[in-house]
Motif scaffolding. Structure first.
Motif, PDB file in Angstrom:
ATOM      1  N   VAL A  92     -10.207  -5.942   1.610  1.00 61.90           N
ATOM      2  CA  VAL A  92      -8.919  -6.402   0.870  1.00 61.90           C
ATOM      3  C   VAL A  92      -8.304  -7.698   1.647  1.00 61.90           C
ATOM      4  O   VAL A  92      -8.281  -7.694   2.724  1.00 61.90           O
ATOM      5  CB  VAL A  92      -7.836  -5.502   0.989  1.00 61.90           C
ATOM      6  N   GLY A  95      -2.788 -10.999   1.550  1.00 63.93           N
ATOM      7  CA  GLY A  95      -1.851 -11.140   0.664  1.00 63.93           C
ATOM      8  C   GLY A  95      -0.596 -10.263   1.007  1.00 63.93           C
ATOM      9  O   GLY A  95      -0.642  -9.504   1.764  1.00 63.93           O
ATOM     10  N   ASN A  98      -0.117  -6.433  -0.608  1.00 65.72           N
ATOM     11  CA  ASN A  98      -1.372  -5.591  -0.885  1.00 65.72           C
ATOM     12  C   ASN A  98      -1.499  -4.453  -0.052  1.00 65.72           C
ATOM     13  O   ASN A  98      -2.612  -3.878   0.287  1.00 65.72           O
ATOM     14  CB  ASN A  98      -2.574  -6.579  -0.618  1.00 65.72           C
ATOM     15  N   GLN A 101      -2.922  -1.426  -2.067  1.00 65.95           N
ATOM     16  CA  GLN A 101      -4.443  -1.677  -2.120  1.00 65.95           C
ATOM     17  C   GLN A 101      -5.126  -1.328  -0.874  1.00 65.95           C
ATOM     18  O   GLN A 101      -6.306  -0.641  -0.890  1.00 65.95           O
ATOM     19  CB  GLN A 101      -4.659  -3.084  -2.805  1.00 65.95           C
TER      20      GLN A 101
END
Length: 450
Positions: A92, A95, A98, A101
């Motif tokens: 990942v 960000g 995020n 995620q």
């Protein structure tokens, strides 16, 4: 057995003056096969995934922060004849929103491969979009490098490229010889349990975010920060609002350990020595390493029964000379620590023993107590009376009262000459007062019949 380690590699660049700097934290998770080993009541990979996910959750909503996840050892199974040393992947990328995620990807990770620490560190340098932010790597692993590259060499290569890598190592259950393998990379500490690992991981993350560290020096009388193993209370200055509690610790380099504290507050510190010492109005400088120093030179008092042939319990009341308040009650055989200076001791023998002790830096002031003897008596009926010492100048000093209900009793008395003065309770005339003298010897019993 391979052990559990956390490495937090700090890739520093100069902060921008006058504005909050963006921080990027890259988590690297070891998913090698050895992470399937047990740690406490579960596997190491399950414990690491749970604590990492919890840490990511706690970072949600933090301003000027981006996070990312790299994993190694999760794509190719290791066998007796094969290990994939290129098994490392940025799962990942960075960000600002995020976190969900990352947590979803963490849940699906299965541990099965090898441990390419060096290649993961080398690849991680390219995971950061730029060098304008304050870039942090937190690597969670249970073992040493398993491939052909040396993390120390990679660290040097990164530094030669202008990327200054300064790791922070946390070893769980490791001996010092194991931890020494990481000395070329940076500082390290150890943790023994999943609970302590969680605290250390939080400490590393806080260090990355706050970027303000504190070293508390407890100085000897020569100004050296060598005193330790004492509880520290840090209050919001001018209040009784407790902000931090630390057990002062010397790290593996035998210097005071580094802690994280909020630089927005001023503090009053209490060092719980005997007697306690205080330092008020402590101000911290943001984005730097702060040193708080206080003089707490200490030595020891040890009370002991030298010639006892059995166990004796003889407490001693410890007071600062000139201050009658009880500072400590110390049992014989114990060695307790005190700020250097003079102390008055009331040793709770019969009769009481009084003396003054001078405590000096790092030395033990030994107080020798003469073993008592036992005085016992039996009477034909209840008596009333008192026991006195017979002093060398012909005077007498009260020691204790006889219990006027039972017809027998006993006391532990210090060696010496004594007089007991008594009469039977049923006799209502003073002229029936009787006295007897006796002598007490250490470890021996002296008995009288009334």
């Amino acid at each position: 057995m391979r052990k559990y380690v956390v490495i937090a590699c700090l890739l520093f660049c100069l902060p921008s003056f006058g504005q909050e700097q963006l921080t990027r934290i890259l988590f690297i998770l070891d998913a090698s096969n050895s992470m399937n080993g047990t740690w406490g009541s579960r596997t190491r990979i399950d414990a690491a995934k749970e604590l990492l996910a919890k840490s990511v959750t706690e970072l949600e909503g933090v301003e000027n922060l981006e996070v990312a996840l790299r994993v190694y050892g999760h794509q190719s199974e290791i066998t007796a004849t094969y290990q994939d040393c290129n098994d490392t992947k940025l799962e990942v990328p960075f960000g600002s929103n995020n976190h969900s995620q990352i947590k979803s990807r963490i849940r699906t990770i299965q541990a099965k491969g090898t441990t390419p620490i060096a290649r993961s560190l080398e690849a991680a340098a390219g995971d950061f979009p730029d060098a304008k932010s304050r870039n942090v790597i937190i690597l969670i692993t249970d073992g040493l490098e398993a491939c052909d590259n040396d993390p120390c060499v990679i660290a040097k290569k990164l530094k030669d490229k202008g990327v200054n890598v300064k790791p922070f190592v946390i070893g769980v259950g490791m001996d010092l010889s194991y931890l020494e393998k990481f000395r070329c990379i940076g500082e390290y500490a150890d943790a023994e349990t999943p609970e302590s690992f969680e605290k250390v991981l939080n400490n590393v993350v806080n260090k990355a975010l706050v970027n303000t560290t504190v070293q508390i020096n407890l100085n000897t009388n020569s100004g050296e920060p060598k005193e330790t193993n004492v509880t520290l209370f840090l209050y919001k200055a001018g209040t009784k609002e407790l902000k931090y509690t630390f057990t002062h610790t010397m790290n593996q380099n035998n210097v005071p350990d580094t802690v994280i504290m909020d630089p927005a507050l001023e503090y009053d510190m209490v060092v719980n020595t005997l007697p306690k010492r205080e330092l008020k109005g402590i101000k911290l400088k943001r984005n730097t390493h702060n040193i708080i120093s206080i003089d707490v030179p200490q030595g020891y008092i040890q009370t002991r029964v030298l010639n006892g042939t059995k166990s004796y319990v003889i407490p001693s009341r410890i007071m600062e000379t000139g201050n009658p308040a009880t500072l400590n009650v110390q049992q014989n055989g114990e060695t307790d620590k005190y700020i250097i200076g003079k102390y008055d001791l009331e040793i709770l023998t019969l009769p009481r023993t009084y003396l003054t002790v001078d405590v000096t830096q790092s030395s033990v002031s030994k107080v020798d107590i003469t073993a008592p003897g036992l005085f016992t008596y039996k009477a034909t009926s209840a008596i009333t009376g008192q026991v006195f010492t017979v002093n060398g100048d012909g005077t007498f000093t009260w020691v204790c009262n006889l219990d006027d209900q039972p017809v027998q009793g006993s006391w532990q008395l210090q060696p010496g000459n004594y007089k007991v003065v008594y009469r039977f309770r049923k006799v209502k005339s003073t002229i029936y007062t009787t006295e007897k003298e006796f002598r007490i010897y250490s470890n021996k019993t002296t008995s009288l019949n009334f």
